[in-house]
Write an enzyme that holds these catalytic residues in place. Structure first.
Site, PDB file in Angstrom:
ATOM      1  CD  GLU A  34      -7.621  30.322 -21.404  1.00  0.00           C
ATOM      2  OE1 GLU A  34      -7.603  30.734 -20.230  1.00  0.00           O
ATOM      3  OE2 GLU A  34      -8.634  29.913 -21.964  1.00  0.00           O
ATOM      4  CD  GLU A  44     -10.142  27.168 -18.167  1.00  0.00           C
ATOM      5  OE1 GLU A  44     -10.999  27.619 -17.402  1.00  0.00           O
ATOM      6  OE2 GLU A  44      -8.961  27.553 -18.160  1.00  0.00           O
TER       7      GLU A  44
HETATM    8  C1  GAL Z   1      -9.296  30.786 -17.953  1.00  0.00           C
HETATM    9  C2  GAL Z   1     -10.497  30.717 -18.880  1.00  0.00           C
HETATM   10  C3  GAL Z   1     -10.632  32.002 -19.660  1.00  0.00           C
HETATM   11  C4  GAL Z   1     -10.572  33.162 -18.720  1.00  0.00           C
HETATM   12  C5  GAL Z   1      -9.291  33.119 -17.973  1.00  0.00           C
HETATM   13  C6  GAL Z   1      -9.148  34.303 -17.052  1.00  0.00           C
HETATM   14  O1  GAL Z   1      -9.279  29.776 -17.015  1.00  0.00           O
HETATM   15  O2  GAL Z   1     -10.379  29.657 -19.783  1.00  0.00           O
HETATM   16  O3  GAL Z   1     -11.849  31.992 -20.359  1.00  0.00           O
HETATM   17  O4  GAL Z   1     -11.646  33.097 -17.845  1.00  0.00           O
HETATM   18  O5  GAL Z   1      -9.222  31.947 -17.219  1.00  0.00           O
HETATM   19  O6  GAL Z   1      -7.851  34.495 -16.663  1.00  0.00           O
END
Ligand code: GAL
Ligand code: ZN
Length: 657
Positions: free
Chosen positions: A299, A143
């Site tokens: 994700e 990110e």
């Molecule tokens: C994302 C991030 C992950 C984790 C996640 C939490 O944005 O890439 O590492 O922090 O959120 O839900």
């Protein structure tokens, strides 16, 4: 293969747990995991000393279990030793505070020691794993989106500005530095935007965000090239994050990635979560248009929705519906944050496929079912999502509309774009995103019947010309207020708003009258204007709706201009969701655009990808969908004709015969 799995952090667990992990992954049908995303301090415990034994062992174990790896470079979180050895590699806030380790993302992307350390660990990983049989994808960093205002950043920013503007005179002109005595007489006087007395110069802030996007992209490209050199056959990605604070222009970045990967976290507990899922998937597909609209959901939260201030546990079936929705909208699978919920650390309550309760839990049971569904869909989900409607998305316009000193404090770019997408989504139209700021916009526009531009505040002459050609060639363009106002530097286009589109729209806006929250302005078709009103004069356009209240009574509110063989609509007031939907339905009817599947029951959604039609029932009661012809349910193989009933909370994919 369809990707199904998530962020996996074996470094947080003793090796006995790894054995259980791989067994559970196999039980759930996991096909891939993202490994090592934040493992820098375990991979390089001291500067230049590497420990790859544990990673070798887990890579081999995953491979033996038939699970592929998206191997990350851990560069989003430098270890504590980095801070002590290279304090100049830490970020400085606008207030001049130098941050320190203790969280993540604490580095300055413009600092040579950070870049060198990042290249070194990436090169070590490339050298060791580029030909590992489990490796399916490189996952660079995490990110990208950090911000730094230090002197090293300042130096890099100046170099970027020289390239963009050519000369100090041109920069002074573009930034209107005659205002408040800001004229720069030496490049050395220019800093990143830092804490200052009152409003900063918006052009300065806007250029800084563009610079940060390019600077972060430079760091990505540096790693990408190292990884590519080690094995050109392994595709490379980085996971995009969205948010108003993120200075990354994803539409531009996408050209540099082999696979567009997106993290997406809907933030509402009610049906808005489904609308957001649709939005996230459609926007990601827009970024991936060079790959036929195929992208990867890297994700999302499997069993939770993080609403502001509260985590909401997803109802049964919702994990599956959300996942299949991303798939239907072009994803190559569904990956989650994360595999196993951690025992400690800052995100110890964040979502996971294996929660603290263990595999005997609703989320893991649903994951097993989802894994089976995805297995049945493997090899069958392919091909494009075809849309006749597109919405314009422009990161620099978003950034520009975050400035202070705008005519209304409530102007919210994302909310405006989301609202347009939501209206189209609720009416069941397949919707793409287009990026008017990109050079290829002219060619891209040719695929659509309707293009809607909410808040396209900044527009170049070339983009405006491409939009004119689109309409002249028969397209239907819908332009909302605060579009076409300024040039890419943020200077107002004079002579009446919206300067870039006056001739195309056949209107001239001479005065803005933003509405206070909670107030409305009557329109003569019975609808209400909200948030915004303005004095519009027509110059060729037909008036379809007039303002009916306030000093604007009788003045044009919604207009349509015939231009070449198309139409350009101007929507001056803000509208609520229903009124906007009715208006866009009318445009669609005129343009001959139909929903994906007419006649859906309430809270149903239909998405077509390639030969498959995905049906979603987001409601609490079963619903029956009329089908255009005989079809086969992909997962069960069952034949259906005439209609199909989908249970409450259910999702299914069918192939129309
Ligand atoms: C994302 C991030 C992950 C984790 C996640 C939490 O944005 O890439 O590492 O922090 O959120 O839900
Ligand atoms: Zn810095």
């Amino acid at each position: 293969m369809l990707f199904f799995g998530g962020d996996y952090n074996p470094e947080q667990w003793p090796e006995e747990v790894w054995v259980e992990d791989v067994a559970l992954m196999r039980q759930a049908g996991v096909t891939a995991v993202s490994l090592g995303v934040f493992a820098w301090s375990q991979l390089e415990p001291e500067e230049g000393r590497f420990e790859f034994g544990w990673l070798d062992r887990i890579m081999d174990r995953l491979h033996a279990g038939g699970i592929k790896v998206a191997l990350a470079t851990p560069t989003a979180s430098p270890p504590p030793w980095f801070t002590l050895a290279h304090p100049e590699g830490l970020p400085v806030t606008a207030d001049g505070v130098r941050l320190t380790h203790g969280s993540r993302d604490t580095y300055c992307v413009s600092a040579p020691p950070y870049r060198a350390a990042a290249r070194r660990i990436a090169a070590e990983l490339a050298g060791r794993y580029a030909r590992h049989p489990a490796l399916a994808l490189w996952h660079v960093h995490n990110e990208y989106g950090t911000d730094c205002r230090c002197d090293l950043t300042a130096a890099s920013f100046r170099g970027w500005l020289e390239k963009r503007h050519g000369s100090l005179d041109a920069l002074n002109e573009a930034w209107t530095t005659t205002f408040w005595s800001q004229r720069y007489s030496d490049w050395a006087q220019i800093t990143p935007p830092r804490a200052t007395q009152y409003l900063p110069n918006p052009a300065h802030v806007l250029d800084f965000r563009r610079f940060l996007s390019d600077e972060l992209l430079g760091a990505f490209v540096e790693q990408r090239d190292l990884l590519r050199a080690a094995n050109p056959d392994v595709p490379i990605t980085t996971n995009f994050v969205q948010g108003g604070w993120v200075s990354v222009d994803h539409a531009r970045w996408a050209a540099e990635l082999d696979v567009v990967a997106v993290d997406h976290y809907p933030a509402a507990a009610d049906d808005e979560a489904e609308a957001e899922t649709a939005f996230g998937g459609d926007l990601a597909r827009g970024w991936a248009h060079r790959d036929g609209g195929e992208w990867l959901l890297m994700e999302t939260a499997p069993n939770l929705i993080y609403t502001p201030g509260r985590m909401h546990a997803k109802e049964p079936g919702r994990l599956t519906r959300h996942s299949l929705n991303y798939l239907a909208r072009g994803s190559r699978g569904a990956m989650y944050f994360q595999w196993r919920q951690p025992r400690g650390g800052a995100e110890l309550f964040h979502s996971a496929l294996v929660p603290h309760a263990g595999p005997d839990s609703p989320v893991f049971r649903e994951a097993i079912g989802l894994g089976r569904t995805l297995k049945a869909l493997t090899g069958k989900v392919a091909g494009p999502v075809v849309a006749d409607v597109a919405v314009g998305w422009d990161a620099p316009s978003w950034w520009a509309l975050q400035a202070g000193g705008l005519p209304a404090a409530e102007i919210d770019y994302l909310a405006g774009v989301r609202q347009v997408h939501r209206a189209l989504y609720r009416s069941g139209f397949a919707t793409d995103f287009v990026f008017p700021g990109l050079d290829e916009i002219g060619a891209r526009l040719r695929s659509y019947r309707i293009v809607v531009l909410p808040f396209l505040y900044l527009v170049s002459d070339a983009s405006a010309a491409a939009l004119r050609d689109f309409v002249a060639g028969g397209g239907h363009l819908v332009v909302g207020h605060l579009s076409g106002i300024a040039d890419p530097a943020g200077r107002i286009r004079l002579g009446g708003y919206p300067g870039a589109f006056r001739d195309l729209l056949g209107v001239r806006v001479v005065e803005w009258r933003p509405l206070a929250p909670g107030t409305t302005i009557a329109l003569d078709d019975g609808e209400q204007g909200v948030r915004w009103s303005e004095r519009v004069e027509t110059a060729g356009a037909a008036t379809l709706v007039r303002y009916a209240g306030d000093v604007l009574a009788g003045a044009p509110a919604i207009t349509r201009n015939r231009y070449g063989s198309g139409s350009a609509w101007y929507v001056s007031p803000g509208l609520d969701d229903d009124a906007l939907r009715r208006l866009l339905d009318r445009v669609a009817a005129e343009a001959g655009v139909a929903p994906v599947l007419p006649g859906l029951p309430p809270r149903f959604e239909a998405v077509r990808r390639g030969e498959l039609l995905f049906l979603f029932n987001h409601g609490d009661v079963p619903g029956t969908v009329p089908l255009p012809g005989p079809a086969r349910v992909v997962v069960s193989g069952r034949e259906v004709s005439g209609s199909l009933t989908v249970p409450p909370g259910g999702a299914t994919a069918i192939r129309l015969e």
